[in-house]
Design an enzyme around this catalytic site. Structure first.
Site, PDB file in Angstrom:
ATOM      1  N   SER A 130       0.779  -1.245   0.000  1.00 55.63           N
ATOM      2  CA  SER A 130       0.000   0.000   0.000  1.00 55.63           C
ATOM      3  C   SER A 130       0.808   1.292   0.000  1.00 55.63           C
ATOM      4  CB  SER A 130      -0.961   0.014   1.193  1.00 55.63           C
ATOM      5  OG  SER A 130      -2.092  -0.776   0.916  1.00 55.63           O
ATOM      6  N   LYS A 174       0.266   3.893  -2.694  1.00 61.47           N
ATOM      7  CA  LYS A 174      -0.730   4.965  -2.639  1.00 61.47           C
ATOM      8  C   LYS A 174      -0.111   6.348  -2.503  1.00 61.47           C
ATOM      9  CE  LYS A 174      -4.353   1.932  -0.947  1.00 61.47           C
ATOM     10  NZ  LYS A 174      -4.246   0.810  -0.039  1.00 61.47           N
ATOM     11  N   SER A 201      -5.933   4.037   4.032  1.00 63.42           N
ATOM     12  CA  SER A 201      -5.448   3.084   3.023  1.00 63.42           C
ATOM     13  C   SER A 201      -6.585   2.438   2.231  1.00 63.42           C
ATOM     14  CB  SER A 201      -4.596   1.991   3.688  1.00 63.42           C
ATOM     15  OG  SER A 201      -3.730   1.398   2.758  1.00 63.42           O
ATOM     16  N   LYS A 259       3.134   6.157   5.695  1.00 63.46           N
ATOM     17  CA  LYS A 259       2.229   5.214   5.036  1.00 63.46           C
ATOM     18  C   LYS A 259       2.724   3.795   5.275  1.00 63.46           C
ATOM     19  CE  LYS A 259      -1.302   4.001   2.686  1.00 63.46           C
ATOM     20  NZ  LYS A 259      -1.324   2.827   3.597  1.00 63.46           N
TER      21      LYS A 259
END
Length: 380
Positions: free
Chosen positions: A62, A65, A117, A225
């Site tokens: 993820s 992103k 997320s 993140k």
């Protein structure tokens, strides 16, 4: 304009940078990181402070992103209302529980993408901007290569769910994050700890998944993140700032979430305990022994170890080189000779004066025309 002699600047910097500093450890790691790949860079200068397998291609999960968000911010209208599709609604993994047909602003989708997320938010963004996740990934890859210079990154979707050819490197991810952090909107969303979320089927408070921003506060962390799929292991990107020293840490394929965060803490500790960041300000003037004067035309950022002693010189062709005691060049930048700056300013002034003269002529002609018209009206 601020004028500073080269000798004065160097003496000042040497005095500041060689002040006694007590370190808890030397400028090398005493413990190996558990992550298979990692990097630590100075976000301003881009200098690599530590790396481990940083150019090995890995699965990002993820943290993909981050790229999706900055692409959307720079290529979309944040006020656009996006209609959520059935495909976005049914995507697997972490979501913000969007409903098919729901209308959501692009900015809100980016918030759901980075803070919680949301894979559904990622698909909705991709479909809105480029028609499909596949087309979005293709366009995003071209954007990353052109604007950031990524060399080992190939994204096949906007969310990071596993695909065999969906790969990046710690080095590329650090540069993608570095680029993204220059954008004010991205920084604001990336650093959001919690956000009230009101959707068609989900009313809640989104909490950032990055533990160093909530559960284990770490001094200076400004954003982050997380990522995880079975094939990637735990991935993590973290940004931090202390005074004017900005760091970016990336860890890939850690065996656990705890290991990823521990590795990140080690990286940030290492950076802040062993390095300093410095800046020379745009407009500073340097004088050589030969009597030439040069001006810095943009801010110059560089990073050095605490024990480094600075030396500097301006080369014959006008480059400012800053070296350490081992004569290793830490940074180099082209300066502008002062006479060139004067000529440039005179040319600009001349252009302004010409425009001013043209303006006066137009005003005079207009006034003359008005007087003649008024005179004719008066005679009538």
């Amino acid at each position: 304009m601020k004028k500073i002699s080269l000798i004065f600047v160097l003496i000042l910097l040497i005095n500041v940078l060689t002040a006694p500093i007590v370190l808890s450890r030397s400028h090398s790691f005493s413990t190996d990181l558990m992550s298979e790949s990692a990097i630590l860079i100075d976000a301003k200068s881009g200098k690599i402070l530590y790396e481990k397998n940083a150019k090995h291609q890995m699965y990002p999960a993820s943290i993909t992103k981050i790229a999706t968000a900055i692409y959307a911010i720079e290529n979309g209208d944040l006020d656009d209302m996006v209609t959520v599709s059935k495909k976005a609604r049914e995507v697997e993994g972490t979501r913000v529980y969007l409903e098919g047909g729901e209308q959501v602003s692009l900015k809100k989708l980016i918030q759901g993408l980075l803070i919680n997320s949301g894979n559904d938010a990622a698909v909705a963004i991709a479909e809105h901007l480029e028609g499909s996740p596949e087309r979005f990934a293709f366009k995003m890859n071209k954007y990353l290569k052109k604007n950031i210079g990524t060399t080992q990154t190939n994204f096949e979707n906007p969310h990071g769910l596993f695909a065999p050819n969906h790969v990046t490197t710690a080095s590329d991810m650090a540069e993608i994050t570095r680029y993204a952090m220059k954008n004010k909107v991205f920084r604001e969303i990336f650093g959001t700890v919690k956000l009230k979320w009101k959707g068609t089927s989900w009313n809640t408070t989104l909490l950032n998944h990055h533990k160093l921003m909530r559960e284990i506060p770490y001094e200076g962390v400004t954003g982050g993140k997380t990522g995880f799929v079975n094939e990637s292991g735990h991935t993590l990107v973290t940004t931090a700032k202390r005074e004017d020293f900005h760091l970016i840490a990336v860890t890939l394929k850690a065996p656990s979430s705890t290991a990823a965060f521990n590795d990140t803490i080690q990286l940030l500790d290492y950076g802040y305990q062993n390095y300093k960041a410095f800046k020379l300000t745009k407009g500073s003037t340097f004088h050589t022994k030969q009597g030439k004067s040069y001006e810095l035309t943009k801010n110059l950022y560089y990073t050095l170890l605490n024990e480094d002693k600075l030396k500097g010189r301006v080369t014959e062709n006008g480059f400012l080189q800053i070296s350490n005691q081992e004569k290793k060049v830490l940074t180099s930048i082209q300066l502008k000779e002062e006479k060139d700056m004067i000529e440039s300013k005179q040319a600009s002034l001349s252009k302004v004066n010409k425009l001013y003269i043209v303006f006066l002529i137009v005003v005079a002609l207009t006034l003359g025309l008005i007087v003649r018209v008024c005179s004719r009206i008066h005679r009538l």
